[in-house]
Enzyme design. Structure first.
Site, short mmCIF file in Angstrom:
data_model
loop_
_atom_site.label_atom_id
_atom_site.label_comp_id
_atom_site.label_asym_id
_atom_site.label_seq_id
_atom_site.Cartn_x
_atom_site.Cartn_y
_atom_site.Cartn_z
N THR A 117 4.30 3.76 -10.09
CA THR A 117 3.18 3.69 -9.24
C THR A 117 3.38 3.34 -7.95
OG1 THR A 117 0.88 3.00 -8.88
CG2 THR A 117 2.59 1.60 -10.13
N TYR A 142 -0.70 -4.91 -12.18
CA TYR A 142 -0.37 -3.59 -12.38
C TYR A 142 0.81 -3.30 -11.69
CZ TYR A 142 -0.73 1.32 -12.13
OH TYR A 142 -0.24 2.81 -12.15
#
Length: 343
Positions: A117, A142
């Site tokens: 990501t 995250y």
């Protein structure tokens, strides 16, 4: 040989399975169906229900199928949720990636493509496309959990005959132009899906979190990439590894950002229907602007995006949302759908 797709019943995973089948690959899917759907997995793919951290199940999958590559798309992805439940994210995204890689190495599998990501970068200079050499300073669990997984893969590759590509996704959106797959998760947090639901009368409006960012209109800017272009990048990365390519990290984005209000206006424009926009404070863990420099993916893998247009991305998402609701509610009107959903 077969390709194992973890998370293959989910949004990106189901598109990935279709793309692999279209390319003539044999496909095996592993998914625990926490956010995915069994019906989203095409029949030609062999399906296993379970968790990527289950070493016994992985050993069985690798024994029963001639797998030569793993595309690891399973994971937890909601930034605010990661702030509230960080240990869950470190377990699901970091620890289980290590367990999956260990099982693959033990089975003699050399090729591994990992769903990473852009959140690994944290805050980046406004308006400056970020390259893979940028400092990685995630500002939420995250992003940190994905960065830790990348580091595990790097170290495993240095110690074993094992090569990987970590693709750092920017904001994935849209749906299969052929209408075979799309984002179907209830309560999804993806902005374009939420806006499409609002435009189709399936929700009362859209909440905009933060209007005081250092951007032209005060809302966050993101690089939106069509899901079909993203899965094509996976195919190219897999071909690169099969040719003997060395470990790499690569951005997947278009190099151009749109603000939250840009996206909402695009949905209203394409659907020709306004909806309510509500303003709220910033959410924890969000960043002002993140835009990709994807030169490396284009140069190393020969990746050439074909869906780089915001209105096209929105149109495919809207088409899928209509199709999804026809599947769920048949021919009911939007008002009836809302009533049905309340029972």
């Amino acid at each position: 040989m077969a390709v194992l797709v973890t998370g293959g019943a989910g949004y990106i995973g189901s598109h990935m399975v279709w793309a692999l089948l279209d390319a003539g690959e044999e496909v095996v899917v592993l998914d625990r169906l926490s956010t995915g759907f069994r019906w989203a997995v095409p029949d030609p793919a062999r399906f296993y229900l379970g968790d990527v951290g289950d070493r016994d199940l992985l050993a069985r999958i690798f024994a029963e199928n001639a797998v030569d590559a793993v595309l690891h798309l399973a994971g937890s992805i909601v930034v605010p949720q990661s702030v509230l439940h960080p240990l869950d994210y470190y377990d699901n995204n970091s620890a289980k990636t290590g367990q999956l890689a260990a099982a693959a190495i033990q089975a003699g599998i050399r090729h591994f493509v990992f769903s990473s990501t852009a959140a690994v970068y944290g805050e980046v200079p406004d308006g400056v496309p970020v390259t893979e050499s940028a400092v990685t300073l995630p500002n939420n669990p995250y992003g940190q959990s994905k960065l830790m997984a990348e580091q595990m893969l790097r170290d495993a590759s240095a110690a074993h005959d094992f090569r990987y590509v970590a693709l750092r996704y920017f904001n994935v959106a849209g749906a299969d132009p052929a209408g075979r797959a799309g984002l179907s998760t209830e309560g999804a947090t993806h902005l374009i899906k939420i806006a499409c639901e609002a435009a189709l009368g399936l929700r009362s409006g859209v909440d905009v979190y933060g209007t005081d960012y250092p951007t032209p209109d005060g809302t966050g800017i993101r690089d939106y990439i069509h899901v079909s272009d993203l899965v094509e990048a996976h195919l190219k990365a897999l071909a690169y590894l099969r040719r003997g390519g060395q470990p790499q990290v690569a951005n997947c984005g278009y190099g151009r950002g749109y603000s939250v209000l840009d996206v909402l206006n695009a949905v209203m424009r394409v659907e020709r229907r306004p909806f309510e926009v509500r303003y709220a404070p910033r959410r924890a863990g969000d960043t002002a602007s993140v835009v990709a420099d994807a030169t490396r993916a284009r140069r190393l893998f020969g990746w050439t995006p074909r869906h780089d247009d915001l209105d096209h991305i929105v149109a495919t998402a809207l088409r899928w949302e209509r199709q999804l609701n026809e599947r769920k509610f048949g021919g009911l009107t939007a008002i009836h759908r809302r009533l049905a959903a309340s029972f």
